[in-house]
Design a protein around this motif. Structure first.
Motif, short mmCIF file in Angstrom:
data_model
loop_
_atom_site.label_atom_id
_atom_site.label_comp_id
_atom_site.label_asym_id
_atom_site.label_seq_id
_atom_site.Cartn_x
_atom_site.Cartn_y
_atom_site.Cartn_z
N HIS A 28 0.87 -1.17 0.00
CA HIS A 28 0.00 0.00 0.00
C HIS A 28 0.90 1.22 0.00
O HIS A 28 1.79 1.34 0.85
CB HIS A 28 -0.93 0.02 1.21
N GLN A 29 0.68 2.09 -0.97
CA GLN A 29 1.45 3.33 -1.06
C GLN A 29 0.94 4.29 0.00
O GLN A 29 -0.20 4.74 -0.07
CB GLN A 29 1.33 3.94 -2.46
N SER A 30 1.78 4.60 0.96
CA SER A 30 1.41 5.47 2.06
C SER A 30 1.11 6.87 1.56
O SER A 30 1.71 7.35 0.61
CB SER A 30 2.55 5.50 3.07
N GLY A 31 0.22 7.53 2.28
CA GLY A 31 -0.13 8.91 1.94
C GLY A 31 0.72 9.93 2.66
O GLY A 31 0.42 11.11 2.62
N GLY A 32 1.76 9.51 3.36
CA GLY A 32 2.66 10.47 3.97
C GLY A 32 2.48 10.64 5.46
O GLY A 32 3.16 11.44 6.07
N CYS A 33 1.59 9.92 6.08
CA CYS A 33 1.32 10.09 7.51
C CYS A 33 2.51 9.68 8.36
O CYS A 33 3.25 10.51 8.86
CB CYS A 33 0.08 9.28 7.88
N CYS A 34 2.71 8.40 8.51
CA CYS A 34 3.72 7.90 9.45
C CYS A 34 5.06 7.60 8.79
O CYS A 34 6.10 7.79 9.39
CB CYS A 34 3.21 6.65 10.13
N ASP A 35 5.02 7.08 7.59
CA ASP A 35 6.24 6.67 6.91
C ASP A 35 6.48 7.48 5.66
O ASP A 35 6.90 6.97 4.64
CB ASP A 35 6.18 5.18 6.59
N ASN A 36 6.19 8.77 5.74
CA ASN A 36 6.33 9.65 4.58
C ASN A 36 5.50 9.10 3.44
O ASN A 36 4.39 8.68 3.65
CB ASN A 36 7.80 9.84 4.23
N SER A 37 6.03 9.10 2.24
CA SER A 37 5.28 8.57 1.10
C SER A 37 5.92 7.27 0.64
O SER A 37 6.32 7.12 -0.50
CB SER A 37 5.23 9.59 -0.02
N ALA A 38 6.00 6.34 1.54
CA ALA A 38 6.64 5.06 1.26
C ALA A 38 5.63 4.03 0.81
O ALA A 38 4.46 4.07 1.18
CB ALA A 38 7.35 4.56 2.52
N ALA A 39 6.11 3.09 0.02
CA ALA A 39 5.31 1.91 -0.30
C ALA A 39 5.54 0.92 0.84
O ALA A 39 6.66 0.45 1.04
CB ALA A 39 5.74 1.31 -1.63
N ASN A 40 4.52 0.66 1.61
CA ASN A 40 4.64 -0.25 2.73
C ASN A 40 4.18 -1.65 2.34
O ASN A 40 3.19 -1.81 1.63
CB ASN A 40 3.82 0.25 3.92
N CYS A 41 4.90 -2.64 2.83
CA CYS A 41 4.60 -4.04 2.55
C CYS A 41 3.96 -4.65 3.80
O CYS A 41 4.48 -4.50 4.91
CB CYS A 41 5.90 -4.77 2.21
N TYR A 42 2.81 -5.30 3.60
CA TYR A 42 2.04 -5.86 4.71
C TYR A 42 1.64 -7.30 4.43
O TYR A 42 1.57 -7.73 3.27
CB TYR A 42 0.72 -5.08 4.89
N LEU A 43 1.29 -8.00 5.50
CA LEU A 43 0.54 -9.23 5.35
C LEU A 43 -0.89 -8.82 5.02
O LEU A 43 -1.38 -7.79 5.52
CB LEU A 43 0.55 -10.03 6.66
N PRO A 44 -1.60 -9.57 4.20
CA PRO A 44 -2.96 -9.18 3.83
C PRO A 44 -3.90 -9.01 5.03
O PRO A 44 -4.86 -8.25 4.96
CB PRO A 44 -3.44 -10.31 2.92
N THR A 45 -3.60 -9.67 6.13
CA THR A 45 -4.45 -9.56 7.32
C THR A 45 -4.11 -8.34 8.17
O THR A 45 -4.83 -8.03 9.12
CB THR A 45 -4.30 -10.82 8.19
N ASP A 46 -3.05 -7.61 7.81
CA ASP A 46 -2.60 -6.47 8.62
C ASP A 46 -3.19 -5.13 8.18
O ASP A 46 -3.01 -4.13 8.87
CB ASP A 46 -1.08 -6.35 8.59
N LEU A 47 -3.86 -5.10 7.04
CA LEU A 47 -4.39 -3.84 6.51
C LEU A 47 -5.69 -4.13 5.77
O LEU A 47 -5.74 -5.03 4.95
CB LEU A 47 -3.39 -3.18 5.56
N THR A 48 -6.70 -3.37 6.08
CA THR A 48 -7.97 -3.52 5.39
C THR A 48 -8.00 -2.60 4.18
O THR A 48 -7.79 -1.39 4.30
CB THR A 48 -9.14 -3.17 6.33
N ILE A 49 -8.23 -3.18 3.02
CA ILE A 49 -8.38 -2.40 1.79
C ILE A 49 -9.85 -2.04 1.68
O ILE A 49 -10.73 -2.89 1.79
CB ILE A 49 -7.92 -3.21 0.56
#
Length: 125
Positions: A28-49
């Motif tokens: 998920h491409q971050s919107g700049g909140c916590c990790d700037n504008s980074a592409a964050n890698c998650y387990l599918p169960t860790d983030l709700t799309i």
């Protein structure tokens, strides 16, 4: 068809390592909140799309999403997932690897934009 998100060989290698270690993963491409504008890698169960996320495509067979508001700013660009030395985002799976995913971008050419314009309009509807 023009890919809206791609990955460098280094990113594909790190993706493969994370898949071996964790199994199924997603970006998920971050919107700049916590990790700037980074592409964050998650387990599918860790983030709700949700309805405010757009699937741009896949990199290394892994789905890549971006928030709809951020997508509106970046819709004219191809995102290129790369890897740099350093610590990844605090929420991203590669965080302890000594490497971090990094998003680069380039503007679509007029010809490329013409190919994807209908899809972009659909994404923003």
């Amino acid at each position: 068809m023009v890919e809206r998100v791609t990955a460098t060989p280094a990113a594909l290698e790190l993706i493969q390592q994370l898949q071996v270690e964790h199994g199924s993963i997603m970006f998920h491409q971050s919107g700049g909140c916590c990790d700037n504008s980074a592409a964050n890698c998650y387990l599918p169960t860790d983030l709700t799309i949700g309805p405010y996320d757009i699937k741009l495509g896949e990199v290394g067979g892994v789905p890549f999403y971006i928030g709809k508001l951020q997508y509106d700013y970046w819709k004219h660009t191809q995102l290129i997932l790369d890897v740099i030395d350093g610590h990844g985002g605090t929420f991203s799976l590669e965080g302890a690897s000594g490497k971090a995913f990094h998003t680069r971008s380039r503007l679509f050419t007029d010809a490329e934009w013409a190919q994807i314009a209908d899809q972009v309009a659909h994404d923003l509807a």
